[in-house]
Design a protein around this motif. Structure first.
Motif, PDB file in Angstrom:
ATOM      1  N   THR A  63       0.813  -1.217   0.000  1.00  0.00           N
ATOM      2  CA  THR A  63       0.000   0.000   0.000  1.00  0.00           C
ATOM      3  C   THR A  63       0.851   1.275   0.000  1.00  0.00           C
ATOM      4  O   THR A  63       0.430   2.301  -0.534  1.00  0.00           O
ATOM      5  CB  THR A  63      -0.968   0.037   1.197  1.00  0.00           C
ATOM      6  OG1 THR A  63      -0.237  -0.362   2.345  1.00  0.00           O
ATOM      7  CG2 THR A  63      -2.152  -0.876   1.007  1.00  0.00           C
ATOM      8  N   ALA A  64       2.057   1.211   0.595  1.00  0.00           N
ATOM      9  CA  ALA A  64       2.908   2.413   0.638  1.00  0.00           C
ATOM     10  C   ALA A  64       3.201   2.929  -0.770  1.00  0.00           C
ATOM     11  O   ALA A  64       3.363   4.135  -0.976  1.00  0.00           O
ATOM     12  CB  ALA A  64       4.215   2.104   1.362  1.00  0.00           C
ATOM     13  N   LEU A  65       3.241   2.025  -1.744  1.00  0.00           N
ATOM     14  CA  LEU A  65       3.541   2.428  -3.126  1.00  0.00           C
ATOM     15  C   LEU A  65       2.475   3.370  -3.666  1.00  0.00           C
ATOM     16  O   LEU A  65       2.767   4.296  -4.422  1.00  0.00           O
ATOM     17  CB  LEU A  65       3.607   1.185  -4.021  1.00  0.00           C
ATOM     18  CG  LEU A  65       4.811   0.280  -3.795  1.00  0.00           C
ATOM     19  CD1 LEU A  65       4.605  -1.068  -4.462  1.00  0.00           C
ATOM     20  CD2 LEU A  65       6.064   0.949  -4.341  1.00  0.00           C
ATOM     21  N   VAL A  66       1.246   3.135  -3.278  1.00  0.00           N
ATOM     22  CA  VAL A  66       0.131   3.965  -3.749  1.00  0.00           C
ATOM     23  C   VAL A  66       0.080   5.256  -2.932  1.00  0.00           C
ATOM     24  O   VAL A  66      -0.077   6.350  -3.478  1.00  0.00           O
ATOM     25  CB  VAL A  66      -1.193   3.173  -3.667  1.00  0.00           C
ATOM     26  CG1 VAL A  66      -2.359   4.021  -4.134  1.00  0.00           C
ATOM     27  CG2 VAL A  66      -1.091   1.905  -4.510  1.00  0.00           C
ATOM     28  N   GLU A  67       0.272   5.129  -1.618  1.00  0.00           N
ATOM     29  CA  GLU A  67       0.286   6.306  -0.732  1.00  0.00           C
ATOM     30  C   GLU A  67       1.299   7.340  -1.217  1.00  0.00           C
ATOM     31  O   GLU A  67       1.073   8.549  -1.120  1.00  0.00           O
ATOM     32  CB  GLU A  67       0.684   5.900   0.701  1.00  0.00           C
ATOM     33  CG  GLU A  67      -0.250   4.926   1.378  1.00  0.00           C
ATOM     34  CD  GLU A  67      -1.542   5.572   1.817  1.00  0.00           C
ATOM     35  OE1 GLU A  67      -1.538   6.795   2.006  1.00  0.00           O
ATOM     36  OE2 GLU A  67      -2.549   4.855   1.956  1.00  0.00           O
ATOM     37  N   HIS A  68       2.410   6.836  -1.717  1.00  0.00           N
ATOM     38  CA  HIS A  68       3.502   7.735  -2.101  1.00  0.00           C
ATOM     39  C   HIS A  68       3.065   8.745  -3.160  1.00  0.00           C
ATOM     40  O   HIS A  68       3.641   9.831  -3.252  1.00  0.00           O
ATOM     41  CB  HIS A  68       4.700   6.915  -2.594  1.00  0.00           C
ATOM     42  CG  HIS A  68       5.928   7.739  -2.825  1.00  0.00           C
ATOM     43  ND1 HIS A  68       6.653   8.298  -1.793  1.00  0.00           N
ATOM     44  CD2 HIS A  68       6.539   8.156  -3.965  1.00  0.00           C
ATOM     45  CE1 HIS A  68       7.656   8.995  -2.290  1.00  0.00           C
ATOM     46  NE2 HIS A  68       7.612   8.929  -3.604  1.00  0.00           N
ATOM     47  N   PHE A  69       2.055   8.404  -3.945  1.00  0.00           N
ATOM     48  CA  PHE A  69       1.631   9.296  -5.040  1.00  0.00           C
ATOM     49  C   PHE A  69       0.352  10.045  -4.713  1.00  0.00           C
ATOM     50  O   PHE A  69      -0.240  10.691  -5.566  1.00  0.00           O
ATOM     51  CB  PHE A  69       1.495   8.494  -6.342  1.00  0.00           C
ATOM     52  CG  PHE A  69       2.823   7.942  -6.790  1.00  0.00           C
ATOM     53  CD1 PHE A  69       3.706   8.746  -7.492  1.00  0.00           C
ATOM     54  CD2 PHE A  69       3.214   6.656  -6.452  1.00  0.00           C
ATOM     55  CE1 PHE A  69       4.959   8.274  -7.870  1.00  0.00           C
ATOM     56  CE2 PHE A  69       4.460   6.167  -6.825  1.00  0.00           C
ATOM     57  CZ  PHE A  69       5.329   6.980  -7.535  1.00  0.00           C
ATOM     58  N   ILE A  96       0.212  11.879  -8.512  1.00  0.00           N
ATOM     59  CA  ILE A  96      -0.380  11.458  -9.791  1.00  0.00           C
ATOM     60  C   ILE A  96      -1.801  12.029  -9.824  1.00  0.00           C
ATOM     61  O   ILE A  96      -2.513  11.996  -8.807  1.00  0.00           O
ATOM     62  CB  ILE A  96      -0.378   9.914  -9.927  1.00  0.00           C
ATOM     63  CG1 ILE A  96       1.075   9.400 -10.064  1.00  0.00           C
ATOM     64  CG2 ILE A  96      -1.226   9.455 -11.119  1.00  0.00           C
ATOM     65  CD1 ILE A  96       1.221   7.906 -10.209  1.00  0.00           C
ATOM     66  N   ALA A  97      -2.213  12.555 -10.966  1.00  0.00           N
ATOM     67  CA  ALA A  97      -3.514  13.225 -11.084  1.00  0.00           C
ATOM     68  C   ALA A  97      -4.655  12.306 -10.642  1.00  0.00           C
ATOM     69  O   ALA A  97      -4.570  11.081 -10.831  1.00  0.00           O
ATOM     70  CB  ALA A  97      -3.727  13.662 -12.532  1.00  0.00           C
ATOM     71  N   PRO A  98      -5.720  12.886 -10.054  1.00  0.00           N
ATOM     72  CA  PRO A  98      -6.845  12.064  -9.584  1.00  0.00           C
ATOM     73  C   PRO A  98      -7.358  11.137 -10.688  1.00  0.00           C
ATOM     74  O   PRO A  98      -7.552  11.575 -11.831  1.00  0.00           O
ATOM     75  CB  PRO A  98      -7.910  13.094  -9.205  1.00  0.00           C
ATOM     76  CG  PRO A  98      -7.160  14.355  -8.958  1.00  0.00           C
ATOM     77  CD  PRO A  98      -5.953  14.318  -9.830  1.00  0.00           C
ATOM     78  N   GLY A  99      -7.527   9.880 -10.351  1.00  0.00           N
ATOM     79  CA  GLY A  99      -8.081   8.919 -11.314  1.00  0.00           C
ATOM     80  C   GLY A  99      -7.086   8.374 -12.313  1.00  0.00           C
ATOM     81  O   GLY A  99      -7.431   7.531 -13.141  1.00  0.00           O
ATOM     82  N   SER A 100      -5.832   8.825 -12.250  1.00  0.00           N
ATOM     83  CA  SER A 100      -4.854   8.378 -13.251  1.00  0.00           C
ATOM     84  C   SER A 100      -3.957   7.251 -12.756  1.00  0.00           C
ATOM     85  O   SER A 100      -3.084   6.790 -13.490  1.00  0.00           O
ATOM     86  CB  SER A 100      -3.981   9.551 -13.694  1.00  0.00           C
ATOM     87  OG  SER A 100      -4.798  10.499 -14.339  1.00  0.00           O
ATOM     88  N   LEU A 101      -4.160   6.850 -11.484  1.00  0.00           N
ATOM     89  CA  LEU A 101      -3.410   5.694 -10.972  1.00  0.00           C
ATOM     90  C   LEU A 101      -4.398   4.601 -10.569  1.00  0.00           C
ATOM     91  O   LEU A 101      -5.244   4.801  -9.695  1.00  0.00           O
ATOM     92  CB  LEU A 101      -2.558   6.085  -9.751  1.00  0.00           C
ATOM     93  CG  LEU A 101      -1.921   4.927  -8.985  1.00  0.00           C
ATOM     94  CD1 LEU A 101      -0.998   4.100  -9.876  1.00  0.00           C
ATOM     95  CD2 LEU A 101      -1.136   5.453  -7.776  1.00  0.00           C
ATOM     96  N   LEU A 102      -4.302   3.474 -11.237  1.00  0.00           N
ATOM     97  CA  LEU A 102      -5.123   2.317 -10.883  1.00  0.00           C
ATOM     98  C   LEU A 102      -4.221   1.259 -10.292  1.00  0.00           C
ATOM     99  O   LEU A 102      -3.036   1.197 -10.625  1.00  0.00           O
ATOM    100  CB  LEU A 102      -5.795   1.714 -12.121  1.00  0.00           C
ATOM    101  CG  LEU A 102      -6.628   2.611 -13.019  1.00  0.00           C
ATOM    102  CD1 LEU A 102      -7.297   1.770 -14.098  1.00  0.00           C
ATOM    103  CD2 LEU A 102      -7.689   3.336 -12.210  1.00  0.00           C
TER     104      LEU A 102
END
Ligand code: UTP
Length: 289
Positions: A63-69, A96-102
């Motif tokens: 999860t830290a990978l996603v938190e980082h952005f 990363i812009a909202p909605g641009s990271l899945l």
């Protein structure tokens, strides 16, 4: 004109067993080189090539990978109170812009090919980049930008390649080559981890790819390859002869940061490129000859 490259898949579901115990509770891709985690280098490289949409193929404990952005509200509020303008700007640039990271979950690490197949809904009918964050590349022009230029010219699959010593062919995907202009090489075949005696060349594929979406159909067959894993290399091999497929001898030096010695070398090489650190690093290195 080939379709514009907008999407990148970053597989980060591996177990990182070569880097234990550091990777017991921490994702390998969160290991920093100087002051940035590996995943950030990969995202920045993709962005420099014009990529706007990201898919992380993750597993448990990542999860830290996603938190980082994401936004870090408390941290950013504190920095604002303290008027830490530079630090805030740095955090701003990471986001990363909202909605641009899945993110998609691989659930079981069945191999790199399987990880890419897990991103199939994200990929759809579009060409896409793959960046393996533990391959870190120091170069004048970012490696993915070099690949994107080659893709714009050839309109097909392009993978970053480098010559390795023959005794190391059993660590990489190795090309069977056709026409070669010294930089761009026509790919006639690709074999995963061949023994040195069987390797068709010494040109090895590193962790940067631009692939056409048809590769997903081949991955869907779930055929096991080297190491009993679902190999991306085997699915790529099936595209050859049907679509343009090239290897690009990229300009730059690659560090295997999934390996302890490679990671340490990357620290030194990247620190020596930093104006704020280079002198200090050069000075202390003198004591370690
Ligand atoms: P590696 O071969 O480095 O494997 O994967 P690993 O599990 O990460 O590390 P070691 O070898 O055990 O130390 C290359 C890339 O493919 C991803 C990894 O996260 C890494 O970016 N990968 C690999 C997956 O996402 N899923 C897999 O099943 C295998």
């Amino acid at each position: 004109m080939p379709k514009k490259l907008r999407k990148a898949v970053l597989p980060v579901a591996g177990l990182g067993t070569r880097f234990l115990p550091a990777t017991k509770a921490l994702a390998k891709e969160m290991l920093p080189v100087v002051d940035k985690p590996l995943i950030q280098y990969a995202v920045e490289e993709a962005r420099a090539a014009g990529i706007e949409q990201f898919c992380f193929v993750t597993g448990r404990g990542k999860t830290a990978l996603v938190e980082h952005f994401d936004i870090a509200y408390e941290l950013e509020a504190t920095l604002r109170e303290r008027n830490r303008v530079e630090a805030l700007a740095q955090l701003d640039a990471i986001r990363i812009a909202p909605g641009s990271l899945l993110t998609v979950r691989q659930q079981v690490p069945l191999g790199l090919g399987h990880a890419i197949w897990c991103a199939r809904a994200f990929i759809g009918d579009d060409p896409f980049a793959i960046l393996l964050p533990d391959d870190l590349i120091l170069s004048e022009t970012p490696c993915m930008t070099q690949l994107a230029e080659a893709y714009a010219r050839t309109g097909g699959n392009v993978v970053a390649v480098v010559d390795v010593p023959r005794e190391h062919t059993n660590r990489y995907g190795i090309l069977k080559t056709g026409a070669d202009d010294g930089r761009l090489v026509e790919v006639r075949g690709v074999v995963e981890k061949p023994a040195p005696a069987d390797a068709p060349s010494t040109l090895s594929v590193i962790g940067r790819y631009i692939l056409m979406p048809e590769v997903i159909g081949h991955l869907a067959k779930m055929e096991r390859g080297a190491g009993n894993e679902i190999q991306l290399t085997d699915a790529m091999a099936k595209l050859i002869g049907h679509q343009p497929f090239h290897g690009l001898r990229y300009e730059g030096k690659r560090f295997d940061c999934g390996d302890k010695a490679g990671y340490l070398e990357a620290q030194i090489a990247f620190a020596l490129k930093r104006p704020d650190l280079a002198d200090a690093v050069r000075a202390f290195l003198k004591h370690y000859r």
